[in-house]
Design a protein around this motif. Sequence first.
Motif, PDB file in Angstrom:
ATOM      1  N   VAL A 198       0.839  -1.200   0.000  1.00 27.64           N
ATOM      2  CA  VAL A 198       0.000   0.000   0.000  1.00 27.64           C
ATOM      3  C   VAL A 198       0.875   1.251   0.000  1.00 27.64           C
ATOM      4  CG1 VAL A 198      -1.760   1.306   1.259  1.00 27.64           C
ATOM      5  CG2 VAL A 198      -1.888  -1.189   1.188  1.00 27.64           C
ATOM      6  N   ASP A 199       1.926   1.248   0.819  1.00 24.28           N
ATOM      7  CA  ASP A 199       2.820   2.412   0.894  1.00 24.28           C
ATOM      8  C   ASP A 199       3.483   2.682  -0.455  1.00 24.28           C
ATOM      9  OD1 ASP A 199       2.170   2.641   3.563  1.00 24.28           O
ATOM     10  OD2 ASP A 199       3.954   1.576   4.273  1.00 24.28           O
ATOM     11  N   SER A 200       3.885   1.615  -1.146  1.00 24.60           N
ATOM     12  CA  SER A 200       4.513   1.787  -2.462  1.00 24.60           C
ATOM     13  C   SER A 200       3.524   2.398  -3.452  1.00 24.60           C
ATOM     14  CB  SER A 200       5.023   0.442  -2.985  1.00 24.60           C
ATOM     15  OG  SER A 200       6.034  -0.091  -2.150  1.00 24.60           O
ATOM     16  N   LEU A 201       2.280   1.942  -3.400  1.00 19.84           N
ATOM     17  CA  LEU A 201       1.253   2.504  -4.274  1.00 19.84           C
ATOM     18  C   LEU A 201       0.993   3.971  -3.937  1.00 19.84           C
ATOM     19  CD1 LEU A 201      -1.334  -0.411  -4.492  1.00 19.84           C
ATOM     20  CD2 LEU A 201      -0.360   0.791  -6.448  1.00 19.84           C
ATOM     21  N   ASP A 202       0.853   4.270  -2.650  1.00 23.34           N
ATOM     22  CA  ASP A 202       0.579   5.647  -2.241  1.00 23.34           C
ATOM     23  C   ASP A 202       1.702   6.591  -2.661  1.00 23.34           C
ATOM     24  OD1 ASP A 202      -1.847   4.999  -1.158  1.00 23.34           O
ATOM     25  OD2 ASP A 202      -1.134   4.879   0.911  1.00 23.34           O
ATOM     26  N   ASP A 203       2.940   6.140  -2.495  1.00 22.80           N
ATOM     27  CA  ASP A 203       4.079   6.975  -2.848  1.00 22.80           C
ATOM     28  C   ASP A 203       4.033   7.364  -4.323  1.00 22.80           C
ATOM     29  OD1 ASP A 203       6.880   8.075  -2.378  1.00 22.80           O
ATOM     30  OD2 ASP A 203       7.275   6.584  -3.935  1.00 22.80           O
ATOM     31  N   TRP A 204       3.668   6.401  -5.172  1.00 24.08           N
ATOM     32  CA  TRP A 204       3.605   6.678  -6.618  1.00 24.08           C
ATOM     33  C   TRP A 204       2.379   7.503  -6.968  1.00 24.08           C
ATOM     34  CZ3 TRP A 204       0.354   4.367 -10.572  1.00 24.08           C
ATOM     35  CH2 TRP A 204       0.758   4.692 -11.880  1.00 24.08           C
ATOM     36  N   LEU A 205       1.215   7.116  -6.453  1.00 24.19           N
ATOM     37  CA  LEU A 205      -0.025   7.815  -6.807  1.00 24.19           C
ATOM     38  C   LEU A 205       0.004   9.279  -6.375  1.00 24.19           C
ATOM     39  CD1 LEU A 205      -2.590   5.018  -5.845  1.00 24.19           C
ATOM     40  CD2 LEU A 205      -2.101   5.831  -8.153  1.00 24.19           C
ATOM     41  N   GLN A 206       0.624   9.562  -5.236  1.00 27.71           N
ATOM     42  CA  GLN A 206       0.656  10.934  -4.742  1.00 27.71           C
ATOM     43  C   GLN A 206       1.569  11.830  -5.568  1.00 27.71           C
ATOM     44  OE1 GLN A 206       1.757  10.403  -0.647  1.00 27.71           O
ATOM     45  NE2 GLN A 206      -0.209   9.481  -0.100  1.00 27.71           N
ATOM     46  N   ALA A 242       9.983   8.788 -16.033  1.00 26.44           N
ATOM     47  CA  ALA A 242      10.287   8.020 -14.828  1.00 26.44           C
ATOM     48  C   ALA A 242       9.021   7.540 -14.134  1.00 26.44           C
ATOM     49  CB  ALA A 242      11.136   8.868 -13.878  1.00 26.44           C
ATOM     50  N   LEU A 243       7.984   8.369 -14.103  1.00 26.25           N
ATOM     51  CA  LEU A 243       6.728   7.968 -13.464  1.00 26.25           C
ATOM     52  C   LEU A 243       6.076   6.815 -14.216  1.00 26.25           C
ATOM     53  CD1 LEU A 243       5.158  11.401 -12.456  1.00 26.25           C
ATOM     54  CD2 LEU A 243       6.037   9.626 -10.925  1.00 26.25           C
ATOM     55  N   PHE A 244       6.174   6.844 -15.542  1.00 21.28           N
ATOM     56  CA  PHE A 244       5.644   5.732 -16.337  1.00 21.28           C
ATOM     57  C   PHE A 244       6.375   4.440 -15.983  1.00 21.28           C
ATOM     58  CE2 PHE A 244       5.879   2.939 -20.022  1.00 21.28           C
ATOM     59  CZ  PHE A 244       4.557   2.860 -20.439  1.00 21.28           C
ATOM     60  N   ASN A 245       7.704   4.510 -15.889  1.00 20.12           N
ATOM     61  CA  ASN A 245       8.492   3.319 -15.574  1.00 20.12           C
ATOM     62  C   ASN A 245       8.206   2.813 -14.166  1.00 20.12           C
ATOM     63  OD1 ASN A 245       9.749   3.310 -18.087  1.00 20.12           O
ATOM     64  ND2 ASN A 245      11.396   4.676 -17.409  1.00 20.12           N
ATOM     65  N   GLU A 301      17.595   4.781   0.325  1.00 19.54           N
ATOM     66  CA  GLU A 301      17.622   3.811  -0.775  1.00 19.54           C
ATOM     67  C   GLU A 301      16.256   3.749  -1.433  1.00 19.54           C
ATOM     68  OE1 GLU A 301      18.855   0.087   0.618  1.00 19.54           O
ATOM     69  OE2 GLU A 301      20.710   0.779   1.496  1.00 19.54           O
ATOM     70  N   PRO A 302      16.215   3.815  -2.757  1.00 23.63           N
ATOM     71  CA  PRO A 302      14.906   3.732  -3.434  1.00 23.63           C
ATOM     72  C   PRO A 302      14.313   2.344  -3.289  1.00 23.63           C
ATOM     73  CG  PRO A 302      16.694   3.603  -5.037  1.00 23.63           C
ATOM     74  CD  PRO A 302      17.332   3.929  -3.701  1.00 23.63           C
ATOM     75  N   THR A 303      12.993   2.319  -3.202  1.00 18.78           N
ATOM     76  CA  THR A 303      12.314   1.034  -3.109  1.00 18.78           C
ATOM     77  C   THR A 303      12.297   0.364  -4.472  1.00 18.78           C
ATOM     78  OG1 THR A 303      10.903   1.881  -1.349  1.00 18.78           O
ATOM     79  CG2 THR A 303      10.134  -0.081  -2.535  1.00 18.78           C
ATOM     80  N   SER A 304      12.645  -0.905  -4.503  1.00 17.60           N
ATOM     81  CA  SER A 304      12.636  -1.639  -5.772  1.00 17.60           C
ATOM     82  C   SER A 304      11.444  -2.581  -5.805  1.00 17.60           C
ATOM     83  CB  SER A 304      13.946  -2.449  -5.917  1.00 17.60           C
ATOM     84  OG  SER A 304      13.875  -3.290  -7.031  1.00 17.60           O
TER      85      SER A 304
END
Length: 315
Positions: A226-234, A245-248, A309-312
């Motif tokens: 959920v956190d990974s999704l929220d980080d991207w969606l926000q 980068a957002l597309f990738n 560190e970025p989340t992979s």
Amino acid sequence: MYTMTEITDRITLVVLDIHIWSGRKKLRAEDLHLADGAIPPEELVSLGSKRVCDPEPLKPFHRLKQSAERACLRIGTRFLGGFAVPKDLSAGLAVELDRLKAEFEVHRQRFLSGYDRDLERWIGTLPGFEAAIRRAVEPVECVAGRLRFGHQLVAITPAEQPGTLAETVERLGDGIFAEVEQMARELNASFEGKDKLHRRALGTFGRVREKLACLSFIDGRIQPVVDSLDDWLQRLPVSAPIEGALFNEGLGLALLLSDAERMARHGGGQLTRTRTRTRVPAQRRSDQQRDPASPEPAPLSPSPPPRQEPTSFFF
């Protein structure tokens, strides 16, 4: 992690009791002995059974059953022959199921009132097979008893000897990941061969996020996803194209969500990292408990903050 009773105390079991008449009868040998070597059409015979009414009027019942199942799966997961949904969301789900039941009853009354008329019309479209159909026709009173929409909401209280209930509860997280995998499969088509993400795909991301967030208390591995999704969606633009980068990143999330095992590994790995980070300060505080009479340690020169560190999403 929550115990079995802590989880069962927070869920309601929703059981759907929806029955739809198949409109079919078992195919018998005499049904195939037709005059002049005629072959029954596909509209009448298939897979060892024969139709005894037009299937078209039955489609609304199947649609409503699917809608009820989707409503339960939107905020819940399959459990004990029904659906486990968060207790605080069960009242809203009950309202939605009541609405679907009312719509089901409208179609039921319409279907039953026109049953004999529609049956005669359908038989007229299959000349030469009238006798085979009429031998299997069921009266409307029998059909009425095979069309019903019911749903029960049940609180779960484990017995003193709950059997293997604890094991079933423990597997709920894996079931949730498997259901999300099914939901997310269509996302791959939104990325393949493209360099921009159509905003329609965000609806699927949103539905996945809603389901996982509702059920995150069941399994600790869910919240990191959920956190990974929220980080991207926000971080998505309000109206500009989703590209670069957002597309990738979105592609990485789509690949993550479309693989149940990968989600479980990602969630478990992030959970372990979080627990490790929370233990380190406690250990340092313990190390700092020293003899008050000992001299103060020399001040250390400031050091730069650690790099995040970025989340992979690829494992």
